[in-house]
Design a protein around this motif. Structure first.
Motif, PDB file in Angstrom:
ATOM      1  N   UNK A 130      20.738 -59.004   5.638  1.00 36.53           N
ATOM      2  CA  UNK A 130      21.277 -57.996   4.726  1.00 36.53           C
ATOM      3  C   UNK A 130      22.146 -58.808   3.887  1.00 36.53           C
ATOM      4  N   UNK A 131      22.005 -58.852   2.671  1.00 38.59           N
ATOM      5  CA  UNK A 131      22.886 -59.552   1.665  1.00 38.59           C
ATOM      6  C   UNK A 131      24.283 -58.692   1.606  1.00 38.59           C
ATOM      7  N   UNK A 132      24.299 -57.451   1.484  1.00 37.26           N
ATOM      8  CA  UNK A 132      25.435 -56.559   1.356  1.00 37.26           C
ATOM      9  C   UNK A 132      25.096 -55.066   1.293  1.00 37.26           C
ATOM     10  N   UNK A 133      25.936 -54.161   1.904  1.00 39.13           N
ATOM     11  CA  UNK A 133      25.780 -52.872   2.141  1.00 39.13           C
ATOM     12  C   UNK A 133      26.850 -52.168   1.610  1.00 39.13           C
ATOM     13  N   UNK A 134      27.001 -51.016   2.070  1.00 39.58           N
ATOM     14  CA  UNK A 134      28.169 -50.162   1.300  1.00 39.58           C
ATOM     15  C   UNK A 134      27.845 -49.388   0.099  1.00 39.58           C
ATOM     16  N   UNK A 135      26.584 -49.327  -0.411  1.00 39.43           N
ATOM     17  CA  UNK A 135      25.805 -48.673  -1.528  1.00 39.43           C
ATOM     18  C   UNK A 135      25.603 -47.298  -1.121  1.00 39.43           C
ATOM     19  N   UNK A 136      25.312 -46.494  -2.020  1.00 42.20           N
ATOM     20  CA  UNK A 136      24.576 -45.164  -1.787  1.00 42.20           C
ATOM     21  C   UNK A 136      22.918 -45.058  -1.704  1.00 42.20           C
ATOM     22  N   UNK A 137      22.507 -45.612  -2.892  1.00 43.44           N
ATOM     23  CA  UNK A 137      20.864 -45.520  -2.784  1.00 43.44           C
ATOM     24  C   UNK A 137      20.731 -46.598  -3.774  1.00 43.44           C
ATOM     25  N   UNK A 138      20.150 -47.801  -3.266  1.00 42.36           N
ATOM     26  CA  UNK A 138      19.929 -48.968  -4.174  1.00 42.36           C
ATOM     27  C   UNK A 138      18.433 -48.748  -4.668  1.00 42.36           C
ATOM     28  N   UNK A 139      18.170 -49.521  -6.097  1.00 35.38           N
ATOM     29  CA  UNK A 139      16.997 -49.161  -6.604  1.00 35.38           C
ATOM     30  C   UNK A 139      16.572 -50.296  -7.701  1.00 35.38           C
ATOM     31  N   UNK A 140      15.542 -50.360  -8.316  1.00 29.36           N
ATOM     32  CA  UNK A 140      15.089 -50.925  -9.435  1.00 29.36           C
ATOM     33  C   UNK A 140      15.418 -52.394  -9.610  1.00 29.36           C
ATOM     34  N   UNK A 141      15.222 -53.370  -8.580  1.00 30.61           N
ATOM     35  CA  UNK A 141      15.460 -54.639  -8.696  1.00 30.61           C
ATOM     36  C   UNK A 141      14.635 -55.377  -9.762  1.00 30.61           C
ATOM     37  N   UNK A 142      15.194 -56.017 -10.473  1.00 29.13           N
ATOM     38  CA  UNK A 142      14.590 -56.900 -11.677  1.00 29.13           C
ATOM     39  C   UNK A 142      15.069 -58.276 -11.712  1.00 29.13           C
ATOM     40  N   UNK A 143      14.064 -59.227 -11.765  1.00 25.99           N
ATOM     41  CA  UNK A 143      14.515 -60.634 -11.803  1.00 25.99           C
ATOM     42  C   UNK A 143      14.452 -61.142 -13.197  1.00 25.99           C
ATOM     43  N   UNK A 144      15.483 -61.989 -13.582  1.00 27.90           N
ATOM     44  CA  UNK A 144      15.548 -62.602 -14.845  1.00 27.90           C
ATOM     45  C   UNK A 144      15.070 -64.257 -14.826  1.00 27.90           C
ATOM     46  N   UNK A 145      15.174 -64.851 -15.497  1.00 29.84           N
ATOM     47  CA  UNK A 145      14.478 -66.369 -15.680  1.00 29.84           C
ATOM     48  C   UNK A 145      14.988 -67.302 -14.783  1.00 29.84           C
TER      49      UNK A 145
END
Length: 307
Positions: free
Chosen positions: A40-55
């Motif tokens: 678990x990297x971090x919590x305390x959000x409401x609803x996480x979505x949409x991960x996108x990776x850069x170069x």
């Protein structure tokens, strides 16, 4: 109780929990790293979505109800705020030039965001004079142009902005050309398209119809149109990604993995009611990054993601 003893007990409990979770991972093809633990990297959000990776392997993701985009730095494993007031962005995806494409759900638009300044440009405001239902997930094809899904999920924050009814005549998938001069529908027969991802050679597109509990595979034509619709598997998905072996990762109940022939080969349990999305990050693309309700997680993999 002595503090060190308390810490030892806490560590033992964490180790047991991690061991139990790893034992529950179903992995028929050895895609998960040996003795890997879901972190678990971090919590305390409401609803996480949409991960996108850069170069660089860093991952940008959204906390849609709180209207924010965050950045996970692969080198430090830290999460920092990238942008507040993000148009209620849902799905994200990076273009090759580093521009972040965002499905901005507040006004049912598609945005292009400068990764350095955070400044946005609206690139799709509507379709044929009407607002979209709510752009959800995005995939940018290697040769340029992008696809996005447009399901309807009525949002409480639309009050005073628009009616919660469907704006278009259905819930479809759209294509926007690289020069943004052409914008058209590529599917019109799906129930509720949601997750979307394409192969790194730009030849095939996977679309998860979460409403019909199916995922479809298409051939991509040079002009952007889709042909040869084929049932890939009997499961829908909120978000999705691919690895170098052609395996497809679907979300919802943890992460479920299918090989390129549509055979289920793995299931990764996640301690959350819903797993929204998934992507490979870090420089070597061997870290599976999972957005799940109020928290984000990572898992070390043997397979490498594609980008």
């Amino acid at each position: 109780m002595h503090r060190n003893f308390k810490n030892a007990l806490a560590f033992s409990a964490l180790l047991l929990a991690s061991t139990a979770l790893y034992a529950q991972i179903e992995d028929k093809r050895g895609i998960v790293a040996k003795d890997a633990e879901l972190v678990k990297v971090q919590d305390g959000f409401t609803f996480t979505e949409g991960p996108a990776v850069n170069r660089m392997g860093d991952i940008f993701f959204t906390d849609q109800p709180n209207d924010k985009i965050y950045k996970w730095s692969a080198g430090s494993n830290k999460v920092t705020l990238f942008r507040e007031g993000a148009g209620r962005s849902n799905g994200l995806y990076f273009q090759l030039d580093g521009t972040l494409i965002a499905a901005a759900d507040l006004n049912n638009e598609l945005w292009a965001i400068d990764q350095n300044t955070g400044k946005e440009t609206v690139i799709v405001p509507s379709f044929k004079g009407k607002k979209l239902n709510g752009p959800n997930d995005v995939w940018v094809r290697p040769k340029g142009g992008l696809y996005f899904t447009d399901p309807l999920y009525a949002r409480p924050y639309w009050e005073g902005i628009r009616t919660p009814e469907r704006q278009q005549d259905g819930e479809h998938v759209y294509f926007l050309s690289a020069d943004r001069s052409e914008f058209f529908r590529v599917t019109e027969d799906l129930t509720k398209p949601n997750g979307i991802v394409g192969t790194p050679d730009g030849k095939n597109l996977y679309v998860a119809d979460i409403g019909a509990k199916k995922t479809w595979k298409y051939d991509i034509q040079d002009d952007g149109y889709l042909t040869n619709k084929t049932l890939f598997c009997e499961m829908g998905s909120d978000g999705m990604t691919l690895d170098e072996r052609g395996n497809v990762y679907l979300t919802g109940d943890g992460v479920t993995v299918f090989d390129k022939n549509g055979e289920k080969i793995a299931h990764i349990p996640v301690p959350a009611k819903w797993t929204a999305n998934v992507v490979f990050g870090a420089l070597d693309r061997k870290t599976l990054f999972i957005t799940a309700m109020d928290a984000v997680y990572t898992l070390k993999m043997k397979t490498r993601g594609v980008w």
